[in-house]
Design a protein around this motif. Structure first.
Motif, PDB file in Angstrom:
ATOM      1  N   SER A 307      72.864  49.264  38.164  1.00  0.00           N
ATOM      2  CA  SER A 307      73.860  50.341  38.188  1.00  0.00           C
ATOM      3  C   SER A 307      73.348  51.567  38.926  1.00  0.00           C
ATOM      4  O   SER A 307      74.074  52.542  39.083  1.00  0.00           O
ATOM      5  CB  SER A 307      74.246  50.740  36.756  1.00  0.00           C
ATOM      6  OG  SER A 307      73.102  51.141  36.026  1.00  0.00           O
ATOM      7  N   ASN A 308      72.091  51.499  39.377  1.00  0.00           N
ATOM      8  CA  ASN A 308      71.489  52.634  40.077  1.00  0.00           C
ATOM      9  C   ASN A 308      70.967  52.198  41.435  1.00  0.00           C
ATOM     10  O   ASN A 308      70.283  51.172  41.540  1.00  0.00           O
ATOM     11  CB  ASN A 308      70.330  53.217  39.268  1.00  0.00           C
ATOM     12  CG  ASN A 308      70.777  53.809  37.951  1.00  0.00           C
ATOM     13  OD1 ASN A 308      71.239  54.939  37.907  1.00  0.00           O
ATOM     14  ND2 ASN A 308      70.641  53.041  36.878  1.00  0.00           N
ATOM     15  N   VAL A 309      71.272  52.975  42.444  1.00  0.00           N
ATOM     16  CA  VAL A 309      70.743  52.741  43.785  1.00  0.00           C
ATOM     17  C   VAL A 309      70.043  54.014  44.240  1.00  0.00           C
ATOM     18  O   VAL A 309      70.592  55.117  44.112  1.00  0.00           O
ATOM     19  CB  VAL A 309      71.854  52.381  44.790  1.00  0.00           C
ATOM     20  CG1 VAL A 309      71.308  52.337  46.217  1.00  0.00           C
ATOM     21  CG2 VAL A 309      72.490  51.047  44.433  1.00  0.00           C
ATOM     22  N   MET A 326      80.853  58.539  45.165  1.00  0.00           N
ATOM     23  CA  MET A 326      82.263  58.851  44.891  1.00  0.00           C
ATOM     24  C   MET A 326      83.192  57.814  45.525  1.00  0.00           C
ATOM     25  O   MET A 326      84.158  57.371  44.905  1.00  0.00           O
ATOM     26  CB  MET A 326      82.601  60.258  45.400  1.00  0.00           C
ATOM     27  CG  MET A 326      82.006  61.374  44.569  1.00  0.00           C
ATOM     28  SD  MET A 326      82.634  63.025  45.027  1.00  0.00           S
ATOM     29  CE  MET A 326      81.984  63.198  46.691  1.00  0.00           C
ATOM     30  N   LYS A 327      82.887  57.431  46.753  1.00  0.00           N
ATOM     31  CA  LYS A 327      83.721  56.447  47.431  1.00  0.00           C
ATOM     32  C   LYS A 327      83.645  55.096  46.742  1.00  0.00           C
ATOM     33  O   LYS A 327      84.678  54.415  46.547  1.00  0.00           O
ATOM     34  CB  LYS A 327      83.283  56.310  48.889  1.00  0.00           C
ATOM     35  CG  LYS A 327      84.152  55.344  49.706  1.00  0.00           C
ATOM     36  CD  LYS A 327      85.595  55.841  49.796  1.00  0.00           C
ATOM     37  CE  LYS A 327      86.465  54.906  50.595  1.00  0.00           C
ATOM     38  NZ  LYS A 327      87.850  55.390  50.722  1.00  0.00           N
ATOM     39  N   SER A 328      82.465  54.699  46.334  1.00  0.00           N
ATOM     40  CA  SER A 328      82.286  53.410  45.665  1.00  0.00           C
ATOM     41  C   SER A 328      83.100  53.340  44.379  1.00  0.00           C
ATOM     42  O   SER A 328      83.797  52.355  44.116  1.00  0.00           O
ATOM     43  CB  SER A 328      80.801  53.173  45.366  1.00  0.00           C
ATOM     44  OG  SER A 328      80.613  51.959  44.681  1.00  0.00           O
ATOM     45  N   ARG A 329      83.058  54.392  43.599  1.00  0.00           N
ATOM     46  CA  ARG A 329      83.792  54.404  42.327  1.00  0.00           C
ATOM     47  C   ARG A 329      85.304  54.425  42.548  1.00  0.00           C
ATOM     48  O   ARG A 329      86.061  53.943  41.701  1.00  0.00           O
ATOM     49  CB  ARG A 329      83.352  55.595  41.488  1.00  0.00           C
ATOM     50  CG  ARG A 329      81.900  55.491  41.031  1.00  0.00           C
ATOM     51  CD  ARG A 329      81.521  56.573  40.050  1.00  0.00           C
ATOM     52  NE  ARG A 329      80.147  56.416  39.593  1.00  0.00           N
ATOM     53  CZ  ARG A 329      79.608  57.088  38.587  1.00  0.00           C
ATOM     54  NH1 ARG A 329      80.346  57.967  37.921  1.00  0.00           N
ATOM     55  NH2 ARG A 329      78.356  56.881  38.239  1.00  0.00           N
ATOM     56  N   ASN A 334      85.169  48.424  38.702  1.00  0.00           N
ATOM     57  CA  ASN A 334      83.967  47.640  38.420  1.00  0.00           C
ATOM     58  C   ASN A 334      82.719  48.217  39.079  1.00  0.00           C
ATOM     59  O   ASN A 334      81.604  47.831  38.749  1.00  0.00           O
ATOM     60  CB  ASN A 334      84.152  46.192  38.900  1.00  0.00           C
ATOM     61  CG  ASN A 334      85.242  45.466  38.140  1.00  0.00           C
ATOM     62  OD1 ASN A 334      85.406  45.672  36.945  1.00  0.00           O
ATOM     63  ND2 ASN A 334      86.000  44.626  38.829  1.00  0.00           N
ATOM     64  N   PHE A 335      82.930  49.137  40.028  1.00  0.00           N
ATOM     65  CA  PHE A 335      81.793  49.744  40.721  1.00  0.00           C
ATOM     66  C   PHE A 335      81.359  51.014  39.991  1.00  0.00           C
ATOM     67  O   PHE A 335      81.582  52.126  40.453  1.00  0.00           O
ATOM     68  CB  PHE A 335      82.166  50.090  42.164  1.00  0.00           C
ATOM     69  CG  PHE A 335      82.420  48.907  43.058  1.00  0.00           C
ATOM     70  CD1 PHE A 335      82.116  47.620  42.650  1.00  0.00           C
ATOM     71  CD2 PHE A 335      82.957  49.092  44.325  1.00  0.00           C
ATOM     72  CE1 PHE A 335      82.357  46.527  43.472  1.00  0.00           C
ATOM     73  CE2 PHE A 335      83.193  48.006  45.163  1.00  0.00           C
ATOM     74  CZ  PHE A 335      82.891  46.723  44.734  1.00  0.00           C
ATOM     75  N   ASN A 336      80.736  50.847  38.853  1.00  0.00           N
ATOM     76  CA  ASN A 336      80.228  51.997  38.101  1.00  0.00           C
ATOM     77  C   ASN A 336      78.809  52.301  38.588  1.00  0.00           C
ATOM     78  O   ASN A 336      77.815  52.101  37.903  1.00  0.00           O
ATOM     79  CB  ASN A 336      80.231  51.698  36.599  1.00  0.00           C
ATOM     80  CG  ASN A 336      79.866  52.917  35.781  1.00  0.00           C
ATOM     81  OD1 ASN A 336      80.020  54.059  36.229  1.00  0.00           O
ATOM     82  ND2 ASN A 336      79.361  52.682  34.578  1.00  0.00           N
TER      83      ASN A 336
END
Length: 373
Positions: A307-309, A326-329, A334-336
């Motif tokens: 969950s961390n990059v 922000m864009k991923s979420r 599902n992109f938490n």
């Protein structure tokens, strides 16, 4: 593995440990721990906390003089070498600029030989390359290395000290794991190229697993030819090459851009700092990069179960990390995903030095010696 090695490796991972915690972890009684710490007097230091009442607990950490580690970062723009002490403090350093004529096996080897000649007092060595490392052989399109063998070419075995050879993104992942304490780490290395590494910490006494992911060469569409020979690689549509073209209006091919990257460093520096002076313009020219990286990282987080990059590299910034998160979420519930900027400028050097220190401990305490000569 000897208890002395176990003690040092646990402290390397945790930085400091209370004596009672160490006794429990190692599985020894107080008198045995006293005996072991006495044998390790050249490697550890003991300090006392001062509680409100009662006997002060002892904190065990690695001493400054436990070892000296030579860490070398071989990148596209420079080769930087640093000697760290047991506390991770920088003692001395050296740097060479990598000019285009040195981008080949012989040229890089010549610079590395000159680098090694500057240092003589170290107990272990770690070298990290911008590229892929397989069985200590280096493959790098960026550095134009093909099956480069640093162990043989630099005669590392003749130095008489342990050594490790890693890719730069593996070194960053090792640094992230050992400083955050996370057992699973995913690192994105972003700039004119794109690399990634998934690092899985298994145990102090077994081999950790590096999965160097050629993320920049996964197919993402388009007709731009990559320096790897394929078309449509992620690097051609989601790296600093894209923002460079949008900002300058250039039509330069990706292959030429990579081959002559040093000619565009001033423009790249301006672009990478644009968000500080004109955020709306920065959002405009980075939009394609942000969209594609958010999509790729979101999917990878689900596949790898992270969950961390952590995003590193010359093209990364706090602002870019926030935009990708922000864009991923926004793309999927599902992109938490949490994307954190890796602001440590010498993470490669520090990461490879930590791996070299681990190797030093394992090699040293597999022998009968338990004190420094």
């Amino acid at each position: 593995m000897k208890n002395e090695a176990k003690i040092l490796l646990h402290i390397l991972r945790e930085k400091k440990l209370r004596r009672k915690e160490l006794e429990k972890i190692i599985g020894v009684n107080p008198s045995t721990m006293t005996y072991l710490l006495d044998k390790l007097r050249d490697y550890v230091e003991i300090e006392e906390e001062f509680p409100a009442m009662g006997k002060p607990p002892q904190l065990i950490s690695i001493s400054k003089e436990a070892w000296h580690i030579l860490a070398i970062n071989v990148g596209r723009e420079r080769i930087r070498a640093v000697v760290y002490n047991g506390k991770g403090e920088e003692l001395e350093s050296s740097e060479y600029k990598v000019k285009s004529e040195f981008l080949n096996n012989d040229g890089i080897n010549e610079l590395l030989k000159k680098t090694l000649e500057k240092f003589y007092d170290f107990d272990s060595i770690g070298i990290a390359f911008s590229g892929t490392v397989v069985d200590d052989k280096v493959y790098s399109k960026i550095l134009k290395l093909e099956r480069y063998d640093p162990v043989k070419s630099l005669k590392l075995k003749s130095l008489g000290v342990p050594y490790v050879i890693l890719s730069d993104v593996e070194a960053i992942a090792a640094y992230e794991s050992k400083t955050t304490g996370r057992e699973r780490v995913f690192v994105l290395n972003y700039g004119t190229g794109i690399g990634a590494c998934y690092y899985e910490y298994h145990a102090l006494f077994s081999k950790d697993e590096f999965k160097n992911i050629a993320l920049g060469h996964t197919y993402f569409g388009g007709d731009e030819k990559c320096y790897c020979g394929a078309y449509g690689c992620l690097e051609t549509v989601a790296s600093d090459f894209v923002v460079f073209k949008k900002y300058t209006g250039s039509s330069i091919p990706f292959v030429d851009f990579i081959a002559h990257e040093e000619n565009y460093l001033n423009e790249l520096k301006t672009i990478r700092n644009l968000y500080k002076t004109d955020e709306s313009k920065a959002k405009e020219i980075y939009s394609e990069v942000i969209d594609k990286l958010a999509y790729v990282l979101g999917n990878l987080s689900l596949i790898l179960g992270v969950s961390n990059v952590a995003i590193y590299g010359e093209g990364s910034s706090e602002w870019l990390a926030q935009q990708i998160e922000m864009k991923s979420r926004s793309l999927s519930p599902n992109f938490n995903l949490s994307v954190r900027y890796g602001h440590v400028h010498d993470a490669v050097e520090r990461g490879v030095s930590l791996e070299a220190a681990v190797n030093y401990v394992k090699k040293t305490f597999s022998k009968s010696r338990t004190s420094k000569l």
